[in-house]
Enzyme design. Structure first.
Site, PDB file in Angstrom:
ATOM      1  N   ARG A 124       0.848  -1.209   0.000  1.00  0.00           N
ATOM      2  CA  ARG A 124       0.000   0.000   0.000  1.00  0.00           C
ATOM      3  C   ARG A 124       0.881   1.256   0.000  1.00  0.00           C
ATOM      4  O   ARG A 124       1.040   1.905  -1.011  1.00  0.00           O
ATOM      5  CB  ARG A 124      -0.949  -0.003   1.215  1.00  0.00           C
ATOM      6  CG  ARG A 124      -2.161   0.900   1.039  1.00  0.00           C
ATOM      7  CD  ARG A 124      -1.888   2.390   1.249  1.00  0.00           C
ATOM      8  NE  ARG A 124      -1.467   2.695   2.618  1.00  0.00           N
ATOM      9  CZ  ARG A 124      -1.017   3.890   2.988  1.00  0.00           C
ATOM     10  NH1 ARG A 124      -0.933   4.876   2.119  1.00  0.00           N
ATOM     11  NH2 ARG A 124      -0.626   4.088   4.237  1.00  0.00           N
ATOM     12  N   HIS A 164       5.080   4.062  13.190  1.00  0.00           N
ATOM     13  CA  HIS A 164       5.295   4.008  11.740  1.00  0.00           C
ATOM     14  C   HIS A 164       6.386   5.014  11.399  1.00  0.00           C
ATOM     15  O   HIS A 164       6.145   6.221  11.406  1.00  0.00           O
ATOM     16  CB  HIS A 164       3.958   4.356  11.059  1.00  0.00           C
ATOM     17  CG  HIS A 164       3.988   4.462   9.571  1.00  0.00           C
ATOM     18  ND1 HIS A 164       3.354   3.562   8.750  1.00  0.00           N
ATOM     19  CD2 HIS A 164       4.556   5.367   8.742  1.00  0.00           C
ATOM     20  CE1 HIS A 164       3.519   3.917   7.482  1.00  0.00           C
ATOM     21  NE2 HIS A 164       4.251   5.012   7.449  1.00  0.00           N
ATOM     22  N   HIS A 195       9.560   6.623   8.965  1.00  0.00           N
ATOM     23  CA  HIS A 195      10.238   6.752   7.669  1.00  0.00           C
ATOM     24  C   HIS A 195      11.718   7.010   7.946  1.00  0.00           C
ATOM     25  O   HIS A 195      12.072   7.634   8.953  1.00  0.00           O
ATOM     26  CB  HIS A 195       9.622   7.887   6.849  1.00  0.00           C
ATOM     27  CG  HIS A 195       8.335   7.485   6.182  1.00  0.00           C
ATOM     28  ND1 HIS A 195       8.124   7.588   4.824  1.00  0.00           N
ATOM     29  CD2 HIS A 195       7.201   6.954   6.690  1.00  0.00           C
ATOM     30  CE1 HIS A 195       6.908   7.150   4.522  1.00  0.00           C
ATOM     31  NE2 HIS A 195       6.313   6.763   5.643  1.00  0.00           N
ATOM     32  N   CYS A 239       9.096   9.874  -0.176  1.00  0.00           N
ATOM     33  CA  CYS A 239       8.523  11.036   0.464  1.00  0.00           C
ATOM     34  C   CYS A 239       8.650  12.206  -0.504  1.00  0.00           C
ATOM     35  O   CYS A 239       9.754  12.553  -0.920  1.00  0.00           O
ATOM     36  CB  CYS A 239       9.291  11.333   1.751  1.00  0.00           C
ATOM     37  SG  CYS A 239       8.928  12.961   2.419  1.00  0.00           S
ATOM     38  N   ASN A 267       9.905   4.396   3.762  1.00  0.00           N
ATOM     39  CA  ASN A 267       9.571   3.771   5.032  1.00  0.00           C
ATOM     40  C   ASN A 267      10.792   3.027   5.578  1.00  0.00           C
ATOM     41  O   ASN A 267      11.675   2.614   4.823  1.00  0.00           O
ATOM     42  CB  ASN A 267       8.462   2.724   4.827  1.00  0.00           C
ATOM     43  CG  ASN A 267       7.110   3.341   4.601  1.00  0.00           C
ATOM     44  OD1 ASN A 267       6.416   3.674   5.540  1.00  0.00           O
ATOM     45  ND2 ASN A 267       6.730   3.514   3.337  1.00  0.00           N
TER      46      ASN A 267
END
Lengths: 318, 318
Positions: free
Chosen positions: A12, A204, A206, A237, A246
């Site tokens: 995703r 989460h 990055h 990003c 990520n």
């Protein structure tokens, strides 16, 4: 041996940033391979408008095609009521809702005010209801906004409060553009855990500024046990061209395994799945363990060392 | 606000791995720029044989050409007595001696047994004597050897013991091929600090498997306050083609500054110096903060957000 829960976001968060459309069959085959890796959760796809994110326009077909493995939760991103209805039709385990705690980032990314987003997500939660489908809310930019700068922890807690009141099962603190740093992660994670002990909390990260694994240590020190990451480190990003995406799943699992955490993951299978990515997306990925090998993947002793050994042996003998 | 000491290794550990010869004047100009950045120590060059490492064949000229800034120590790698004599002629502040705690790695890298290395370095320490020049010993592969695998902490401590008995000022624990992991770093650093409280202890990480910043946190938790790093993350590893090199100085300083440590560094100058590297070495570097910007280097709000703001304002007014 603390048990941790790993959640894959490559198909995703990763794929939606790729220029190449990945064929539906290839997505299904990859997700089926991931289902054998030991994940707690896999974010399969997104039920956004096919026009908004054409890379994931095959959401229904992917959900229908994958083989679900018992014990693995299959979650999908749901942006609105239309998306919720589509997703519910596919028998999802969880709906992942997204908004930003930063006003300019929410406007920039979702083209709505935060209040408009909250109203829309409240409707989504209403549609999903109290049935078997869980709701998670991913809050973007909680560790900093690329336009606004610092975010207030109190404001983040207030947004979690509003969603907790709606009965969501979990929240994800997203470091959307890699602005988090370890001591900040530890402090905010601790506050969230203390104030919302019953919420399922995910971090989460990055790796935009290289701190993702260090930030994971900060979260672990606060007792966090659930982490999103992306196979190969996929997921760019837009504010940092050339920077990493990520945090890389295999690099994260490799570190956690070495530290004695029980991730439940089969790292060899994860590496094998990651090795398929360049063939699917047409470019290299930022993951490092795939290139360097696992820590104890040893190298042969060079030939001149054997020669030297003989010289030394002879010298010692003579 | 704990004080930390940052040590730059790019012009030695970094440049010796580059295929392009960097002109002597360019090396001098870069080191002079680094001298303004706040480093505790700069590893300027190596007094190895010019045949063995042609990239650093201009060691004397570089040492003679740089402008020394008071408060910064200028250290050089010294492999043997010949190198020590050359280095002492240049008025170095410190000699950095290197050997590996792994027998196959020492044989492979230095083409000697460990005992041969120890004998040679004992001679070097004798030549340097008890004068104004300090001695540091960098021990390679203390966190793992790419050929042998795990290294025993007891064996590492025994090697430190032997050098401490020779009166060296400091030791560096080198994670030569990026095999260290945070809990291991914390445990070994703690043992070394407890057993050798009077030795200046440096940690030297490579980011081969992405763990260098996380390993730094492990070292900090054990009370370590001195770190090697390399501008831009220069310095490859022959056992991991395509993988990162030394931990990137600007990425490390960026994280430590955010965490409230007093590094004494001027990050803006470090970034400016790092930006010069691709022009010198002919390729990109793995550093991430230079690409992504510092955490609070903000981005403008996109135009459509302003339009949206007007719509919202109008809606609120109406």
């Amino acid at each position: 041996m603390k048990r941790l829960f790993m959640q894959e976001v490559a198909t995703r968060d990763g794929f939606q940033n790729e220029k190449t459309f990945i064929e539906t069959d290839d997505k299904i085959a990859l997700i089926d391979a991931l289902s054998e890796c030991g994940y707690a959760k896999i974010e399969v796809t997104s039920f956004t408008s096919p026009k908004a994110i054409p890379a994931l326009r095959d959401a229904e077909a992917v959900m229908a095609g994958i083989t679900r493995r018992p014990g693995v939760e299959y979650t999908v991103l749901v942006p609105n009521v239309r998306g919720a209805e589509r997703a519910l039709g596919c028998g999802i385990d969880e709906a992942n809702l997204v908004m930003s705690v930063s006003e300019p980032h929410n406007r920039s990314n979702l083209r709505m005010t935060r209040e408009q987003s909250f109203a829309q997500l409240t409707d989504v939660i209403g549609v999903i209801g109290q049935g078997p489908v869980a709701v998670n809310v991913s809050l973007s930019t909680v560790f900093g906004c690329p336009m606004q700068g610092e975010m207030s922890a109190d404001e983040v807690l207030a947004w979690i409060d509003r969603f907790a009141a709606l009965g969501v099962r979990g929240v994800t603190l997203c470091d959307t553009t890699g602005m988090a740093y370890p001591s900040q992660v530890q402090a905010l994670s601790r506050q969230v855990r203390e104030r919302f002990p019953h919420l399922q909390l995910t971090l989460h990260f990055h790796n935009t500024r290289g701190m993702a694994l260090a930030n994971t240590l900060g979260a672990l020190q606060a007792g966090v046990d659930r982490f999103d990451a992306s196979l190969g480190g996929l997921g760019g990003c837009p504010y940092a061209p050339g920077a990493s995406g990520n945090v890389c799943m295999e690099d994260l699992v490799h570190m956690l395994d070495l530290m004695g955490y029980q991730t439940g993951m089969d790292l060899e299978r994860v590496l094998a799945a990651s090795a398929r990515l360049p063939g699917l997306i047409g470019h290299d990925t930022p993951g490092q363990v795939l290139k360097a090998g696992r820590r104890l993947d040893l190298h042969p002793v060079p030939e001149h060392v054997h020669t030297l050994s003989k010289q030394v042996a002879n010298a010692e003998r003579g």
